[in-house]
Scaffold this active site. Sequence first.
Site, mmCIF file in Angstrom:
data_model
loop_
_atom_site.group_PDB
_atom_site.id
_atom_site.type_symbol
_atom_site.label_atom_id
_atom_site.label_comp_id
_atom_site.label_asym_id
_atom_site.label_seq_id
_atom_site.Cartn_x
_atom_site.Cartn_y
_atom_site.Cartn_z
ATOM 1 N N THR A 48 14.067 -7.252 77.226
ATOM 2 C CA THR A 48 14.157 -5.797 77.394
ATOM 3 C C THR A 48 15.058 -5.424 78.561
ATOM 4 O O THR A 48 15.249 -6.200 79.486
ATOM 5 C CB THR A 48 12.746 -5.179 77.579
ATOM 6 O OG1 THR A 48 12.874 -3.774 77.666
ATOM 7 C CG2 THR A 48 12.039 -5.705 78.816
ATOM 8 N N ARG A 49 15.616 -4.204 78.458
ATOM 9 C CA ARG A 49 16.388 -3.651 79.577
ATOM 10 C C ARG A 49 15.805 -2.301 79.980
ATOM 11 O O ARG A 49 16.417 -1.520 80.685
ATOM 12 C CB ARG A 49 17.872 -3.491 79.207
ATOM 13 C CG ARG A 49 18.144 -2.904 77.852
ATOM 14 C CD ARG A 49 19.611 -2.615 77.629
ATOM 15 N NE ARG A 49 19.882 -1.216 77.878
ATOM 16 C CZ ARG A 49 19.838 -0.271 76.951
ATOM 17 N NH1 ARG A 49 19.528 -0.550 75.694
ATOM 18 N NH2 ARG A 49 20.110 0.976 77.266
ATOM 19 N N HIS B 100 6.672 0.595 77.988
ATOM 20 C CA HIS B 100 5.718 1.679 77.707
ATOM 21 C C HIS B 100 4.692 1.135 76.715
ATOM 22 O O HIS B 100 4.741 -0.017 76.314
ATOM 23 C CB HIS B 100 6.453 2.904 77.175
ATOM 24 C CG HIS B 100 7.494 3.418 78.128
ATOM 25 N ND1 HIS B 100 7.173 3.867 79.383
ATOM 26 C CD2 HIS B 100 8.845 3.507 78.028
ATOM 27 C CE1 HIS B 100 8.283 4.219 80.016
ATOM 28 N NE2 HIS B 100 9.317 4.015 79.223
ATOM 29 N N HIS C 103 5.849 -0.773 73.595
ATOM 30 C CA HIS C 103 6.316 -2.147 73.836
ATOM 31 C C HIS C 103 5.124 -3.081 73.992
ATOM 32 O O HIS C 103 5.147 -4.216 73.530
ATOM 33 C CB HIS C 103 7.170 -2.218 75.100
ATOM 34 C CG HIS C 103 8.340 -1.298 75.079
ATOM 35 N ND1 HIS C 103 8.425 -0.188 75.874
ATOM 36 C CD2 HIS C 103 9.460 -1.316 74.332
ATOM 37 C CE1 HIS C 103 9.557 0.434 75.640
ATOM 38 N NE2 HIS C 103 10.206 -0.220 74.703
ATOM 39 N N ARG D 172 14.071 -3.005 66.455
ATOM 40 C CA ARG D 172 15.056 -2.124 65.832
ATOM 41 C C ARG D 172 16.237 -1.953 66.792
ATOM 42 O O ARG D 172 16.040 -1.805 67.993
ATOM 43 C CB ARG D 172 14.385 -0.760 65.610
ATOM 44 C CG ARG D 172 15.237 0.218 64.877
ATOM 45 C CD ARG D 172 14.502 1.545 64.750
ATOM 46 N NE ARG D 172 15.295 2.476 63.985
ATOM 47 C CZ ARG D 172 16.311 3.170 64.481
ATOM 48 N NH1 ARG D 172 16.653 3.035 65.748
ATOM 49 N NH2 ARG D 172 16.994 3.991 63.705
#
Length: 568
Positions: free
Chosen positions: A194-195, A199, A202, A288
Site C-alpha cells: 500500500t501507499r 482504513h 483495507h 482493484r
Amino acid sequence: MALSSHAPIPELYVSAESAQKLKIEAGNLLSWDLTPRQTCDLELLMNGGFYPLKGFLGEADYDGVVENMRLADGSLWPMPITLDVSEAFAEKVEPGTDIALRDQEGVILAILSISDKWVPNKSNEAEKVFGADDVAHPAVNYLHNTAGKVYLGGPVTGIQQPVHYDFKARRDTPNELRAFFRKVGWQKIVAFQTRNPLHRAHQELTFRAAREAQANLLIHPVVGMTKPGDVDHFTRVRCYEAVLDKYPQSTTHLSLLNLAMRMAGPREALWHAMIRRNHGLTHFIVGRDHAGPGKNSQGQDFYGPYDAQELVRKHQDEIGIRMVDFKQMVYVQEKAQYFPEGEVPEGATVLNISGTELRRRLREGLEIPEWFSFPEVVAELRRTSPPRAKQGFTVFFTGLSGSGKSTIANALMVKLMEMGGRPVTLLDGDVVRKHLSSELGFSKEHRDINIKRIGYVASEITKNGGIAICAPIAPYTATRRAVREMIEAYGAFIEVHVATSVEECERRDRKGLYKLAREGKIKEFTGISDPYEAPVKPELRVETEGTDVDSCAHQVLLTLESMGLIKA
Ligand code: PPS
C-alpha cells in the site's frame, strides 16, 4: 525460477572487510550523485529485492524488458531499472569504466562497472512500459522531464546500504524478513502492498485475504517514493502503527519497503509480486486498479481496473508467488459490514468514500465517519492535513517583463498581511535575481535554474504553512510544471497569468528595457528576442489593460477564497 521462501536471496554486497577497502579505492573514481529514485532502486538491487538483477540494466536487457518484459537471458522482469545521467556526465565515461555511486550526502554506496551507455528512446519506453506517451502519467513525466538523457548500465558492487534515520526498526531487507519468517515459523505469508493509510476497508480486505490463503499477514507499505501528492510516509507509518493492535499480533507483521513506485498498473503489480517473492512471501494481494496512476490527459483511466490482476495471474507460476485477488471493498449500511463489490446483497445501500472525497473532507475539516476509518488514523491525518484555510500555498505570477506582476503581487501581499494568520513571503523576479540568482543570465538554462530555485524556496514555505507569492517571468511551460509539482506535494499552487500583451508592455516600458532590447543592446529579451509560452490553463488569468492593480489583486483573493485557501 523457483525460489524457496526461506533460503537466503543473493545480495550484491561484498564482505564488510572488502567494503572498507573498496570504499577507499572508490574515493578515486569518478562519482555519480544518485537521485532519490536511483537511491531507492540501488538499495533494492543491492539487498536482493530486485533479484535476479545484478545491476542497472544494460541495453540488451533494457530492450527486452521494454518490449516483452524479459531480460536478454529470457527471465521475466517487467520494469526497466536504469541509471539515467546527464549528457555532460555521460561524455566523461565509457563502457569499461568503474564509477562510484554516492547518495545525496556524498556517501559511497556502490561501484558501477559500466558495460553499456546509450541514449534511450523515451517515447517508446513510455508507450510500452506505461501504456502511453502522456506526461499526465507521473512516471512518463519523470522520464521526459526529470530523468537524464543517457542511460548507463552494468553490474553493481554493493558497499553499504543507504542510511535511514526514520523507523529503523521497521525496515527489513529481504533476507532479514526471510530470517524473521524462519524464526517465527511462518510458512505461508500474504503481503499487502500500500501507499495509502489503512482504513477499515483495507483491514477487512487484509483479514479476508489472510483467511482465504490460510496465511499470516505482512503489511508491506512503500515508503520510498509514491505518487506525487500522496500522504507523506512519516504520517502513514504513524497511521499503520496506530492500527496494528487491531490485528492479531501473532499472525501479522508490519515492515517498510523502500521502493520507488512508478504507478505502472499491470507491469507494476507484477514487479511488486516479484519483489515480495524475493522478500520470502508466498502470497500477494492485488486489488482493484493496483498502482494506478489516475487519469490520462483525456480524462480516462490509463489501465482497466482489473488489468493488473490479469497480468499477475498469467505469470504467477513462473514467479513463484500466488496472487490473492480482490474486488474493491464497499460498506453496506444495512449490514454494517464490508463486502467485496459484486457480492453486495440486492437492494442494499452501499457507502464509499473515495480518496478524493477523503482529501476534500480533511481539507475542509468535515466529518469522517467511523464506518470508514479508525479514529486514531483520522486524528493522525488531521494533524498533518489541517483544513485548507490553515495550510500553506503558493501564488505564482507569470507574465512578460513589465506586465504588472510585481505590482499586483505586492498589492496581494499587503492584502494577505492585513488578513493575518499566515506568514507571507514575496519572491519577486528582480529581488530573487539580486539575492538568490545574481550569477545567472537569461539563457534557457539559466532561466530554468532561476525558476527552480524560486520553486524550491516556495515549496519550503508552503510545506511549513506559509504563503509564498512568486513573480518571475517564468517563460517555459515545462519549468512551471516542475515547480507546480514541487509545491503541490505540500499545498496548493495557484498559477496567475498576468496577460498583458507585449505591445502594451513595450508601450509602458517602465524600466526602459524594451527600447534597449529593440536596439539589440539586451539580448534574449522575453517577448522580443526570446520566447514566452503563455499558460494554457492557469488557475487565473488577469488582464491589466483597463483594470486597476487593486482589482487585479482582488481577483486573486476571490480565487483563493473559492479554493478554500482563505476565509471571507
Ligand atoms: S526568468 O525568465 O523568469 O528567469 O526572468 P526573471 O528572473 O523574472 O527576470 C527578472 C527581470 O530581469 C529583467 N531582464 C530581463 N527579462 C527578460 N529577458 C531578458 N533578457 C532580461 N534582462 C533583464 C526584467 O526586467 C525582469 O523584470 P520583470 O520584473 O519581469 O519586469
